[in-house]
Design a protein around this motif. Structure first.
Motif, short mmCIF file in Angstrom:
data_model
loop_
_atom_site.label_atom_id
_atom_site.label_comp_id
_atom_site.label_asym_id
_atom_site.label_seq_id
_atom_site.Cartn_x
_atom_site.Cartn_y
_atom_site.Cartn_z
N MET A 1 45.88 46.75 57.52
CA MET A 1 45.41 46.27 56.30
C MET A 1 44.42 45.43 56.31
O MET A 1 44.23 44.83 57.08
N SER A 2 43.29 45.95 55.41
CA SER A 2 42.03 45.16 55.43
C SER A 2 42.31 44.00 54.87
O SER A 2 43.22 43.50 54.06
N ASP A 5 42.57 44.27 50.99
CA ASP A 5 43.82 44.69 50.68
C ASP A 5 44.73 43.74 50.48
O ASP A 5 45.57 43.57 49.71
N GLU A 6 44.70 42.85 51.54
CA GLU A 6 45.60 41.54 51.47
C GLU A 6 45.24 40.71 50.31
O GLU A 6 46.33 40.27 49.64
N TYR A 8 43.92 41.75 47.64
CA TYR A 8 44.45 42.22 46.28
C TYR A 8 45.97 42.12 46.00
O TYR A 8 46.51 41.91 45.04
N GLN A 9 46.73 42.09 47.22
CA GLN A 9 48.29 41.86 47.05
C GLN A 9 48.60 40.52 46.46
O GLN A 9 49.28 40.17 45.67
N GLU A 30 36.93 46.54 42.80
CA GLU A 30 37.02 47.89 43.60
C GLU A 30 35.42 48.02 44.21
O GLU A 30 34.45 47.64 43.63
N GLU A 33 33.66 47.54 51.26
CA GLU A 33 33.51 46.26 51.82
C GLU A 33 32.05 45.83 52.42
O GLU A 33 31.52 44.94 52.65
N GLN A 108 36.44 37.24 48.03
CA GLN A 108 35.79 38.54 47.97
C GLN A 108 34.19 38.51 48.44
O GLN A 108 33.96 39.20 49.09
#
Length: 205
Positions: A1-2, A5-6, A8-9, A30, A33, A108
């Motif tokens: 997992m990038s 992505d982490e 975002y969770q 979105e 990267e 981000q």
């Protein structure tokens, strides 16, 4: 997992703000990267809340057109907002909501490391250029820590005030030249630094 992505969770599981109880979906952001340009808006609207994606309503369609006007697609940039949850009735974000989401935005930026951050609207602009008026500084850029910050009106402004549409389009067209100039400056610095180090080494000898 990038790393994104982490993040975002974490954002989707965040309930620091009361408005999190009212959302359909959180809207982390979105894009790639590897984006050189990051667009930062204000907050998700109704369409964004339904889909969990930023800038997918009428203002988002205009933003997509603007991005294409400089020869790019959405997939080649990164798009997000100051806060990640839609405020009720699309009201302005509250100071505490902005503060709660600020670490997510900073993370981000840290992950993507964009060369240029385009602020869309006064709330985004206020985070990086506080105390300024968007009517005075739109279409202008400031450089800080190697990153170029470029102020623009929010695309939604063109929907409410038609006269701003051409202003926003003109400001957008400045971005490629500004980005190219930033890259040239950075290349010059990279060339000069080794030369300086070599000169200092020769002095020591």
């Amino acid at each position: 997992m990038s790393a994104l992505d982490e993040l975002y969770q974490t954002i989707c599981n965040c309930h620091k703000c009361e408005i999190s109880k009212l959302r359909t979906k959180a809207v982390p952001g979105e894009g790639t990267e590897k984006a050189e340009i990051m667009f930062i808006g204000e907050a998700p609207g109704w369409h964004e809340d339904q889909q969990g994606r930023p800038f997918v309503g009428s203002a988002g369609q205009f933003l997509t057109q603007l991005i294409r006007s400089i020869g790019l697609e959405r997939e080649q940039v990164y798009i997000t907002n100051v806060i990640k949850t839609r405020p009720p009735d699309n009201r302005d974000p509250l100071p505490q909501e902005i503060a709660n989401c600020k670490p997510y935005l900073e993370r981000q930026i840290d992950i993507i490391k964009p060369k240029m951050i385009v602020t869309l609207g006064r709330y985004s602009m206020g985070m990086f250029m506080p105390g300024k008026s968007i009517s005075q500084i739109h279409g202008t850029a400031v450089k800080k820590d190697g990153v170029l910050y470029f102020a623009m009106y929010h695309p939604a402004a063109a929907l409410h005030q038609g006269s701003l549409r051409s202003v926003i389009q003109s400001d957008m067209l400045k971005i490629p030249a500004l980005l190219d100039e930033l890259k040239r400056q950075n290349e010059t610095i990279q060339v000069q630094e080794p030369q300086k180090a070599e000169f200092e080494q020769l002095k020591l000898l």
